[in-house]
Design an enzyme around this catalytic site. Structure first.
Site, PDB file in Angstrom:
ATOM      1  N   GLY A  46       0.842  -1.193   0.000  1.00  0.00           N
ATOM      2  CA  GLY A  46       0.000   0.000   0.000  1.00  0.00           C
ATOM      3  C   GLY A  46       0.875   1.239   0.000  1.00  0.00           C
ATOM      4  O   GLY A  46       2.043   1.183   0.411  1.00  0.00           O
ATOM      5  N   GLN A  51       3.322   9.964   1.065  1.00  0.00           N
ATOM      6  CA  GLN A  51       4.608   9.260   1.149  1.00  0.00           C
ATOM      7  C   GLN A  51       5.510   9.562  -0.044  1.00  0.00           C
ATOM      8  O   GLN A  51       6.711   9.325   0.020  1.00  0.00           O
ATOM      9  CB  GLN A  51       4.385   7.740   1.233  1.00  0.00           C
ATOM     10  CG  GLN A  51       3.776   7.296   2.552  1.00  0.00           C
ATOM     11  CD  GLN A  51       3.615   5.791   2.586  1.00  0.00           C
ATOM     12  OE1 GLN A  51       2.645   5.262   2.065  1.00  0.00           O
ATOM     13  NE2 GLN A  51       4.569   5.087   3.175  1.00  0.00           N
ATOM     14  N   CYS A  93       6.297  -0.251   7.362  1.00  0.00           N
ATOM     15  CA  CYS A  93       5.932   0.927   6.584  1.00  0.00           C
ATOM     16  C   CYS A  93       7.119   1.343   5.730  1.00  0.00           C
ATOM     17  O   CYS A  93       8.244   1.389   6.225  1.00  0.00           O
ATOM     18  CB  CYS A  93       5.543   2.057   7.528  1.00  0.00           C
ATOM     19  SG  CYS A  93       5.117   3.573   6.667  1.00  0.00           S
ATOM     20  N   LEU A  94       6.850   1.649   4.452  1.00  0.00           N
ATOM     21  CA  LEU A  94       7.942   2.052   3.552  1.00  0.00           C
ATOM     22  C   LEU A  94       8.595   3.356   4.011  1.00  0.00           C
ATOM     23  O   LEU A  94       9.734   3.633   3.658  1.00  0.00           O
ATOM     24  CB  LEU A  94       7.410   2.202   2.122  1.00  0.00           C
ATOM     25  CG  LEU A  94       6.891   0.918   1.453  1.00  0.00           C
ATOM     26  CD1 LEU A  94       6.258   1.237   0.112  1.00  0.00           C
ATOM     27  CD2 LEU A  94       8.008  -0.112   1.295  1.00  0.00           C
ATOM     28  N   HIS A 135      -4.035   1.581   7.666  1.00  0.00           N
ATOM     29  CA  HIS A 135      -2.658   2.095   7.706  1.00  0.00           C
ATOM     30  C   HIS A 135      -2.513   3.277   6.728  1.00  0.00           C
ATOM     31  O   HIS A 135      -1.959   4.313   7.076  1.00  0.00           O
ATOM     32  CB  HIS A 135      -1.704   0.944   7.343  1.00  0.00           C
ATOM     33  CG  HIS A 135      -0.254   1.304   7.288  1.00  0.00           C
ATOM     34  ND1 HIS A 135       0.669   0.768   8.163  1.00  0.00           N
ATOM     35  CD2 HIS A 135       0.440   2.132   6.473  1.00  0.00           C
ATOM     36  CE1 HIS A 135       1.873   1.269   7.880  1.00  0.00           C
ATOM     37  NE2 HIS A 135       1.762   2.095   6.846  1.00  0.00           N
ATOM     38  N   GLU A 136      -3.041   3.116   5.504  1.00  0.00           N
ATOM     39  CA  GLU A 136      -2.912   4.186   4.499  1.00  0.00           C
ATOM     40  C   GLU A 136      -3.773   5.399   4.860  1.00  0.00           C
ATOM     41  O   GLU A 136      -3.369   6.541   4.624  1.00  0.00           O
ATOM     42  CB  GLU A 136      -3.277   3.668   3.104  1.00  0.00           C
ATOM     43  CG  GLU A 136      -2.432   2.498   2.580  1.00  0.00           C
ATOM     44  CD  GLU A 136      -0.942   2.667   2.775  1.00  0.00           C
ATOM     45  OE1 GLU A 136      -0.446   3.807   2.728  1.00  0.00           O
ATOM     46  OE2 GLU A 136      -0.251   1.646   2.999  1.00  0.00           O
ATOM     47  N   HIS A 139      -1.988   7.451   7.158  1.00  0.00           N
ATOM     48  CA  HIS A 139      -0.998   8.291   6.466  1.00  0.00           C
ATOM     49  C   HIS A 139      -1.618   9.606   5.991  1.00  0.00           C
ATOM     50  O   HIS A 139      -1.035  10.671   6.194  1.00  0.00           O
ATOM     51  CB  HIS A 139      -0.439   7.567   5.231  1.00  0.00           C
ATOM     52  CG  HIS A 139       0.769   6.734   5.521  1.00  0.00           C
ATOM     53  ND1 HIS A 139       1.911   7.235   6.090  1.00  0.00           N
ATOM     54  CD2 HIS A 139       1.016   5.416   5.303  1.00  0.00           C
ATOM     55  CE1 HIS A 139       2.809   6.267   6.216  1.00  0.00           C
ATOM     56  NE2 HIS A 139       2.289   5.143   5.747  1.00  0.00           N
TER      57      HIS A 139
END
Ligand SMILES: [Zn+2]
Length: 171
Positions: A46, A51, A93-94, A135-136, A139
């Site tokens: 995702g 990000q 997480c990226l 999660h997204e 963000h």
């Protein structure tokens, strides 16, 4: 399409509450394509627009590596309109490299938003797909997994980053 740079904690854009998309124009469509390519290249499941440095409410997900029945989709201005149950899962997480921790989420959510084609969509999600989308959505509200864990664990991660930074400066 282009691979975009993924911003890392503590970049200030990651703390911003992102803006709603008014109209899905060519720019937003290109953003979605680039985000998709960037997510796949980074082996993520995702990605949120902030990000890659764009503070807009745009999210892409593809949890098929973990749940083969699910497919890629992109959603603009996603909103959780109902939720139920609880689930805990180890999340990474990226934007928070070399870190993973168990985070509590809702087990099932009903999501409403716009498809890249501008149609209003409702998506029922459960399990890993529900986790990834929560999660997204965190963000685009400026929330990271580091904000969802204990203060002690957060401090440990910050100290680790500081040490690494010092080491880099020495080298
Ligand atoms: Zn993330």
């Amino acid at each position: 399409m282009a691979i975009l740079e993924i911003l890392k904690y503590p970049h200030p854009i990651l703390k911003k509450k992102c803006e709603e998309v008014g109209r899905i124009d060519e720019e937003v469509k290109k953003l979605i394509r680039d985000m998709t390519e960037t997510m796949y290249q980074a082996n993520g499941i995702g990605l949120a627009a902030c990000q890659v440095g764009v503070p807009k409410r745009v999210v892409v997900v593809d949890v098929s590596p973990l749940d083969p029945e699910k497919e890629f989709f992109a959603i603009v201005n996603p909103e959780i309109i109902s939720e139920e149950g609880e689930i805990e899962h180890e999340e990474g997480c990226l934007s928070v490299p070399e870190f993973s921790e168990k985070v509590k989420r809702k087990e099932k959510i009903l999501l409403r938003g716009l498809s890249p084609g501008g149609k209003s969509i409702e998506v029922p999600c459960e399990g890993i797909l529900a986790i990834a989308l929560q999660h997204e959505i965190d963000h685009i509200n400026g929330v990271l997994i580091l904000d969802r864990i204990s203060r002690l664990k957060r401090e440990l991660y910050r100290n680790k980053l500081k040490k690494e930074k010092k080491k880099e400066e020495k080298d």
